[in-house]
Design a protein around this motif. Structure first.
Motif, PDB file in Angstrom:
ATOM      1  N   SER A  63       1.113   6.191 -16.888  1.00  0.00           N
ATOM      2  CA  SER A  63       1.883   6.624 -15.654  1.00  0.00           C
ATOM      3  C   SER A  63       2.657   5.727 -14.922  1.00  0.00           C
ATOM      4  N   LYS A  64       2.249   4.368 -15.135  1.00  0.00           N
ATOM      5  CA  LYS A  64       2.650   3.363 -14.379  1.00  0.00           C
ATOM      6  C   LYS A  64       2.348   3.248 -13.032  1.00  0.00           C
ATOM      7  N   HIS A  65       1.220   3.888 -12.586  1.00  0.00           N
ATOM      8  CA  HIS A  65       0.530   3.971 -11.371  1.00  0.00           C
ATOM      9  C   HIS A  65      -0.221   2.584 -11.197  1.00  0.00           C
ATOM     10  N   PRO A  66       0.237   1.747 -10.527  1.00  0.00           N
ATOM     11  CA  PRO A  66      -0.381   0.365 -10.394  1.00  0.00           C
ATOM     12  C   PRO A  66      -2.133   0.387  -9.849  1.00  0.00           C
ATOM     13  N   VAL A  67      -2.127   0.952  -8.658  1.00  0.00           N
ATOM     14  CA  VAL A  67      -3.276   0.557  -7.821  1.00  0.00           C
ATOM     15  C   VAL A  67      -4.335   1.889  -8.110  1.00  0.00           C
ATOM     16  N   ILE A  68      -5.713   1.210  -8.372  1.00  0.00           N
ATOM     17  CA  ILE A  68      -6.851   2.126  -8.236  1.00  0.00           C
ATOM     18  C   ILE A  68      -7.726   1.625  -7.116  1.00  0.00           C
ATOM     19  N   ALA A  69      -8.558   2.504  -6.768  1.00  0.00           N
ATOM     20  CA  ALA A  69      -9.523   2.308  -5.702  1.00  0.00           C
ATOM     21  C   ALA A  69     -10.887   2.776  -6.296  1.00  0.00           C
ATOM     22  N   SER A  70     -11.928   1.776  -6.032  1.00  0.00           N
ATOM     23  CA  SER A  70     -13.510   2.455  -6.583  1.00  0.00           C
ATOM     24  C   SER A  70     -13.627   3.786  -5.875  1.00  0.00           C
ATOM     25  N   GLY A  71     -13.894   4.488  -6.854  1.00  0.00           N
ATOM     26  CA  GLY A  71     -14.460   5.944  -6.470  1.00  0.00           C
ATOM     27  C   GLY A  71     -16.029   6.073  -6.267  1.00  0.00           C
ATOM     28  N   GLU A  72     -16.617   4.829  -6.135  1.00  0.00           N
ATOM     29  CA  GLU A  72     -18.119   4.787  -5.985  1.00  0.00           C
ATOM     30  C   GLU A  72     -18.641   4.741  -4.531  1.00  0.00           C
ATOM     31  N   PRO A  73     -19.480   5.561  -3.999  1.00  0.00           N
ATOM     32  CA  PRO A  73     -20.071   5.434  -2.903  1.00  0.00           C
ATOM     33  C   PRO A  73     -20.633   4.004  -2.309  1.00  0.00           C
ATOM     34  N   GLY A  74     -20.041   3.343  -1.157  1.00  0.00           N
ATOM     35  CA  GLY A  74     -20.528   2.238  -0.923  1.00  0.00           C
ATOM     36  C   GLY A  74     -19.415   0.979  -1.367  1.00  0.00           C
ATOM     37  N   GLU A  75     -18.565   1.361  -2.258  1.00  0.00           N
ATOM     38  CA  GLU A  75     -17.796   0.258  -2.877  1.00  0.00           C
ATOM     39  C   GLU A  75     -16.348   0.648  -2.127  1.00  0.00           C
ATOM     40  N   ARG A  76     -15.927  -0.593  -1.473  1.00  0.00           N
ATOM     41  CA  ARG A  76     -14.687  -0.391  -0.843  1.00  0.00           C
ATOM     42  C   ARG A  76     -13.753  -1.610  -1.424  1.00  0.00           C
ATOM     43  N   TRP A  77     -13.163  -1.391  -2.571  1.00  0.00           N
ATOM     44  CA  TRP A  77     -11.971  -2.274  -2.835  1.00  0.00           C
ATOM     45  C   TRP A  77     -10.734  -1.429  -3.699  1.00  0.00           C
ATOM     46  N   LEU A  78      -9.702  -2.121  -3.905  1.00  0.00           N
ATOM     47  CA  LEU A  78      -8.591  -1.568  -4.551  1.00  0.00           C
ATOM     48  C   LEU A  78      -8.323  -2.880  -5.671  1.00  0.00           C
ATOM     49  N   TYR A  79      -7.669  -2.358  -6.742  1.00  0.00           N
ATOM     50  CA  TYR A  79      -7.418  -2.994  -7.969  1.00  0.00           C
ATOM     51  C   TYR A  79      -6.016  -2.721  -8.224  1.00  0.00           C
ATOM     52  N   CYS A  80      -5.074  -3.797  -8.523  1.00  0.00           N
ATOM     53  CA  CYS A  80      -3.762  -3.377  -9.212  1.00  0.00           C
ATOM     54  C   CYS A  80      -3.774  -3.916 -10.425  1.00  0.00           C
ATOM     55  N   TYR A  81      -3.331  -3.208 -11.414  1.00  0.00           N
ATOM     56  CA  TYR A  81      -3.657  -3.364 -12.781  1.00  0.00           C
ATOM     57  C   TYR A  81      -2.417  -4.536 -13.021  1.00  0.00           C
ATOM     58  N   PRO A  82      -1.020  -4.153 -12.909  1.00  0.00           N
ATOM     59  CA  PRO A  82       0.152  -5.141 -13.309  1.00  0.00           C
ATOM     60  C   PRO A  82      -0.249  -6.475 -12.813  1.00  0.00           C
ATOM     61  N   ASP A  83      -0.485  -6.634 -11.557  1.00  0.00           N
ATOM     62  CA  ASP A  83      -0.870  -8.035 -10.753  1.00  0.00           C
ATOM     63  C   ASP A  83      -2.321  -8.730 -11.222  1.00  0.00           C
ATOM     64  N   ASP A  84      -3.207  -8.033 -11.537  1.00  0.00           N
ATOM     65  CA  ASP A  84      -4.609  -8.152 -11.742  1.00  0.00           C
ATOM     66  C   ASP A  84      -5.178  -8.669 -10.237  1.00  0.00           C
ATOM     67  N   ALA A  85      -4.672  -7.922  -9.525  1.00  0.00           N
ATOM     68  CA  ALA A  85      -5.202  -8.423  -7.982  1.00  0.00           C
ATOM     69  C   ALA A  85      -6.250  -7.472  -7.427  1.00  0.00           C
ATOM     70  N   PHE A  86      -7.308  -7.851  -6.752  1.00  0.00           N
ATOM     71  CA  PHE A  86      -8.553  -7.300  -6.089  1.00  0.00           C
ATOM     72  C   PHE A  86      -8.129  -7.212  -4.486  1.00  0.00           C
ATOM     73  N   ALA A  87      -8.497  -6.530  -3.826  1.00  0.00           N
ATOM     74  CA  ALA A  87      -8.357  -6.413  -2.433  1.00  0.00           C
ATOM     75  C   ALA A  87      -9.626  -5.560  -1.800  1.00  0.00           C
ATOM     76  N   GLU A  88     -10.050  -5.987  -0.849  1.00  0.00           N
ATOM     77  CA  GLU A  88     -11.432  -5.184  -0.146  1.00  0.00           C
ATOM     78  C   GLU A  88     -10.526  -4.220   0.886  1.00  0.00           C
ATOM     79  N   HIS A  89     -10.995  -3.243   1.164  1.00  0.00           N
ATOM     80  CA  HIS A  89     -10.227  -2.214   2.286  1.00  0.00           C
ATOM     81  C   HIS A  89     -11.355  -1.736   3.089  1.00  0.00           C
TER      82      HIS A  89
END
Ligand SMILES: [Zn+2]
Ligand SMILES: [Zn+2]
Ligand SMILES: [Zn+2]
Length: 89
Positions: A63-89
Protein backbone atom coordinates in the motif's frame (compact mmCIF):
# COMPACT_ATOMS: atom_id res chain seq x y z
CA UNK A 1 19.24 9.17 22.29
CA UNK A 2 19.14 11.42 19.25
CA UNK A 3 16.00 10.85 17.29
CA UNK A 4 16.79 10.06 13.69
CA UNK A 5 13.37 10.74 12.30
CA UNK A 6 12.22 11.30 8.75
CA UNK A 7 9.60 13.46 7.07
CA UNK A 8 7.01 10.67 7.35
CA UNK A 9 7.37 10.37 11.12
CA UNK A 10 7.63 14.15 11.52
CA UNK A 11 4.27 14.50 9.76
CA UNK A 12 2.46 12.39 12.37
CA UNK A 13 0.66 14.47 14.95
CA UNK A 14 -1.57 11.91 16.60
CA UNK A 15 -0.41 8.33 16.93
CA UNK A 16 -3.05 5.75 16.01
CA UNK A 17 -3.56 2.88 18.42
CA UNK A 18 -5.05 -0.55 17.74
CA UNK A 19 -8.84 -0.64 17.67
CA UNK A 20 -8.83 -4.28 18.67
CA UNK A 21 -5.89 -6.24 19.98
CA UNK A 22 -5.65 -8.57 17.00
CA UNK A 23 -4.12 -8.70 13.52
CA UNK A 24 -6.86 -7.82 11.01
CA UNK A 25 -5.45 -10.26 8.45
CA UNK A 26 -4.55 -13.16 10.77
CA UNK A 27 -8.09 -13.18 12.13
CA UNK A 28 -9.42 -13.81 8.61
CA UNK A 29 -7.14 -16.80 7.99
CA UNK A 30 -7.16 -18.10 11.55
CA UNK A 31 -3.39 -17.55 11.94
CA UNK A 32 -1.33 -16.56 14.97
CA UNK A 33 0.77 -13.47 15.47
CA UNK A 34 3.56 -12.41 17.81
CA UNK A 35 3.36 -8.63 18.10
CA UNK A 36 0.98 -6.05 16.68
CA UNK A 37 1.77 -2.99 14.59
CA UNK A 38 -0.61 -0.18 13.63
CA UNK A 39 -0.43 1.45 10.20
CA UNK A 40 -0.32 5.20 10.78
CA UNK A 41 -1.78 5.93 7.37
CA UNK A 42 -5.00 3.91 7.52
CA UNK A 43 -5.11 2.78 11.16
CA UNK A 44 -5.27 -0.95 10.48
CA UNK A 45 -3.63 -3.37 12.89
CA UNK A 46 -1.30 -6.04 11.52
CA UNK A 47 1.37 -8.40 12.77
CA UNK A 48 5.14 -7.85 13.02
CA UNK A 49 8.05 -9.48 11.23
CA UNK A 50 8.47 -12.06 14.00
CA UNK A 51 4.99 -13.33 13.14
CA UNK A 52 4.69 -16.08 10.50
CA UNK A 53 2.66 -13.94 8.11
CA UNK A 54 4.41 -10.55 8.55
CA UNK A 55 1.25 -8.71 7.61
CA UNK A 56 2.48 -5.26 8.68
CA UNK A 57 5.45 -5.17 6.34
CA UNK A 58 3.46 -6.79 3.52
CA UNK A 59 0.86 -4.07 3.95
CA UNK A 60 3.52 -1.36 3.98
CA UNK A 61 5.01 -2.64 0.73
CA UNK A 62 1.69 -3.24 -1.02
CA UNK A 63 0.00 0.00 0.00
CA UNK A 64 3.09 2.25 0.27
CA UNK A 65 2.03 3.28 3.77
CA UNK A 66 5.41 4.08 5.33
CA UNK A 67 4.93 4.35 9.09
CA UNK A 68 3.76 1.90 11.73
CA UNK A 69 3.48 2.23 15.49
CA UNK A 70 3.84 -0.59 17.96
CA UNK A 71 0.44 -1.92 18.94
CA UNK A 72 1.82 -3.53 22.09
CA UNK A 73 0.80 -2.13 25.49
CA UNK A 74 3.65 -0.17 27.06
CA UNK A 75 5.57 0.23 23.79
CA UNK A 76 5.66 3.73 22.40
CA UNK A 77 7.55 3.91 19.15
CA UNK A 78 7.09 4.57 15.47
CA UNK A 79 8.95 2.99 12.57
CA UNK A 80 9.27 4.13 8.96
CA UNK A 81 9.89 1.35 6.42
CA UNK A 82 11.33 3.32 3.49
CA UNK A 83 13.72 5.30 5.71
CA UNK A 84 14.39 2.55 8.28
CA UNK A 85 13.85 5.20 10.97
CA UNK A 86 12.71 4.70 14.57
CA UNK A 87 11.24 7.31 16.91
CA UNK A 88 9.80 7.24 20.39
CA UNK A 89 6.49 8.97 20.86
ZN1 LIG B 1 10.11 8.03 6.37
ZN1 LIG C 1 -1.13 -11.05 10.72
ZN1 LIG D 1 -2.09 1.31 5.88
Amino acid sequence: MTEATCSHIDAIETVKHPKRHECDECVKINARWVHLRVCQECGTTRCCDDSPNKHASKHARASKHPVIASGEPGERWLYCYPDDAFAEH
